[in-house]
Design an enzyme around this catalytic site. Structure first.
Site, PDB file in Angstrom:
ATOM      1  CD  GLU A  65      -2.493  -1.286   5.846  1.00 38.28           C
ATOM      2  OE1 GLU A  65      -2.391  -2.195   6.674  1.00 38.28           O
ATOM      3  OE2 GLU A  65      -2.131  -0.111   6.079  1.00 38.28           O
ATOM      4  CD  GLU A  66      -1.306   2.929   7.446  1.00 34.57           C
ATOM      5  OE1 GLU A  66      -1.917   2.545   8.456  1.00 34.57           O
ATOM      6  OE2 GLU A  66      -0.094   2.718   7.269  1.00 34.57           O
ATOM      7  CD  GLU A  82       2.052  -3.632   5.855  1.00 36.00           C
ATOM      8  OE1 GLU A  82       2.866  -2.906   6.457  1.00 36.00           O
ATOM      9  OE2 GLU A  82       0.861  -3.309   5.650  1.00 36.00           O
ATOM     10  CG  HIS A 134      -0.325   0.162   2.538  1.00 31.74           C
ATOM     11  ND1 HIS A 134      -0.019   1.387   3.104  1.00 31.74           N
ATOM     12  CD2 HIS A 134       0.054  -0.766   3.456  1.00 31.74           C
ATOM     13  CE1 HIS A 134       0.519   1.213   4.291  1.00 31.74           C
ATOM     14  NE2 HIS A 134       0.578  -0.093   4.536  1.00 31.74           N
ATOM     15  CG  ASP A 192      -2.949   4.010   2.548  1.00 27.13           C
ATOM     16  OD1 ASP A 192      -2.416   2.976   2.095  1.00 27.13           O
ATOM     17  OD2 ASP A 192      -3.803   3.993   3.463  1.00 27.13           O
ATOM     18  CG  ASP A 198       2.803   1.089   7.821  1.00 28.96           C
ATOM     19  OD1 ASP A 198       2.603   0.323   6.872  1.00 28.96           O
ATOM     20  OD2 ASP A 198       1.919   1.384   8.655  1.00 28.96           O
TER      21      ASP A 198
END
Length: 436
Positions: free
Chosen positions: A176-177, A200, A111, A113, A142
């Site tokens: 995702e967040e 990740e 991801h 974001d 992240d």
């Protein structure tokens, strides 16, 4: 010099280029708009266009599209579905190398974001500075470090002139967040592969499991009254301190956690599932007893606890009954039953350690001189829907996940380089190569 040696030599000769690409990703502040109190333009599209330009220049077939919440209504009640969520200017991206190739396929997934920068940084959160071998910035851990590593691993293979027998798909998603709707849409869109590395942060361990996460808000009613004056019994209209009633639940959560510490464990997880209080909000005035108290908590669950919709319904029911039984021990609470508002149910998944792809990843890590440790992740990742549709998935990436969302978030530069090497090695071994 064989194909693997050529690729590793390319990586060793392009350290600066690899790190510069990560810096460029961080310098685009793709903060998920969920973290803004007021509507604000998202930079997620800017990152996706930057990545698309990079990958198209390497020869990939690019597809970029905006998710549409109404198209995903069939997933109501399942992980990642949030009705009415707006994805204007927030596209998903898929870049395919070797479309139609007959060999085993691999999805590299992440991801783009990030959470908002927050406070107490000592450096520019979007400056992407390298200081003493550490690259600082929001998303360095992240998970732009992992996204950069997987893209640069593909570039290393392409630039080294190696032809793969199987296709490689690079997937980068939004949201995702804030619950994972981007990953749900990516799967709904039809993308599949024989295996997946979700990059990740794992501190370079192989993580074939992630836990599910529930966010809940427990609302406890009280009755306000002057805090400095004597009060009559509540049945006669006197004040009821919601803070005092909340203490009852806080104490019982401690006892519940002792039970969960025994019952809710997994051999790949270093800590058991727990109910952690994250926020406590109560009261209106310093001179009044609290009318209401809110306890916001985070509860984790295991893949074995998923319900028929593959989310945390069983654990929600367990906690609802737990709260109800506590309330029944108190006369006020019995008549003013607390309510739980469920805010997030982020799903979990597991790929068996014995799966050939997990073992391929372990061997790749060992081949570049690292231990090849296997350990589960205590936090949610987007692997759930990938596993749900039959894609064996591991989490693997640079950076200490404990530093995700922190001020002065950083990833060691050396870990990024090692991640590029491991992913490149896995691509070679899983997809296999044509003879030179």
């Amino acid at each position: 010099m064989n194909q693997q040696e050529r690729i590793m030599q390319w990586i060793d000769g392009h350290h600066d280029e690899i790190i510069e690409f990560l810096q460029q990703l961080i310098q685009i502040p793709s903060v998920n708009p969920w973290f803004f109190e007021e509507a604000a333009p998202s930079k997620e599209k800017d990152v996706q266009e930057f990545i698309a330009k990079k990958l198209s220049g390497l020869g990939a077939e690019i597809e970029m599209w905006e998710p549409v919440a109404d198209d995903l209504k069939q997933y109501e009640g399942m992980a990642g579905y949030y009705p009415g969520r707006d994805f204007s200017g927030r596209p998903n991206l898929a870049a395919t190398f070797g479309q139609g190739a007959a060999g085993k396929s691999l999805l590299l997934f992440g991801h783009i974001d990030v959470v908002k920068a927050g406070s107490k940084w000592t450096v520019d959160p979007f400056g992407a500075e390298v200081i003493n071998g550490k690259l600082f910035g929001r998303g360095a851990v992240d998970m732009k470090g992992g996204v950069a590593a997987m893209i640069m691993a593909v570039e290393a293979i392409v630039r080294s002139g190696v032809k793969l027998k199987g296709p490689v798909i690079v997937g980068t998603v939004v949201d995702e967040e804030a619950g994972g709707m981007g990953a749900l849409d990516f799967v709904h869109h039809g993308y599949r592969a024989d295996a997946c590395i979700l990059t990740e942060p794992t501190s370079l361990t192989i993580a074939p499991l992630c836990r599910g996460i529930l966010w809940g808000k427990l609302k406890i009613q009280g009755r306000s009254g002057h805090i400095e004056m004597p009060q009559t019994d509540w049945q006669a209209g006197g004040a009821v301190d919601a803070v005092k009633k909340a203490r009852l639940f806080l104490d019982q959560f401690d006892l519940l956690n002792e039970d969960w510490a025994v019952r809710k464990t997994h051999p790949l997880l270093p800590i058991p599932c727990q109910v952690h209080v994250a926020q406590f909000n109560a009261g209106e005035y310093p001179t009044s007893f609290a009318n209401q108290a809110e306890i916001v908590f985070n509860a984790q669950y295991l893949p074995s606890e998923r319900d028929e919709k593959l989310v945390g319904g069983h654990v929600k029911k367990e906690l609802e009954e737990f709260i109800h039984n506590i309330a029944k021990t108190d006369p006020w609470l019995s008549e003013n039953m607390p309510e739980i508002e469920w805010m997030v149910d982020a799903d979990c998944a597991e790929t068996e350690v014995s799966h050939p792809f997990v073992q391929t990843c372990v061997q790749s890590l060992q081949a570049i001189g690292l231990e090849g440790k296997i350990e589960g992740l205590g936090f949610h990742t987007d692997m759930g829907w990938l596993v749900n549709v039959g894609i064996p998935t591991v989490n693997f990436g640079p950076g200490d996940p404990r530093l995700a969302h922190h001020s002065d978030e950083f990833t060691p530069v050396d870990e990024v380089i090692d991640a590029v090497k491991m992913i490149a090695k896995t691509i070679l071994d899983w997809c296999e190569t044509e003879e030179a």
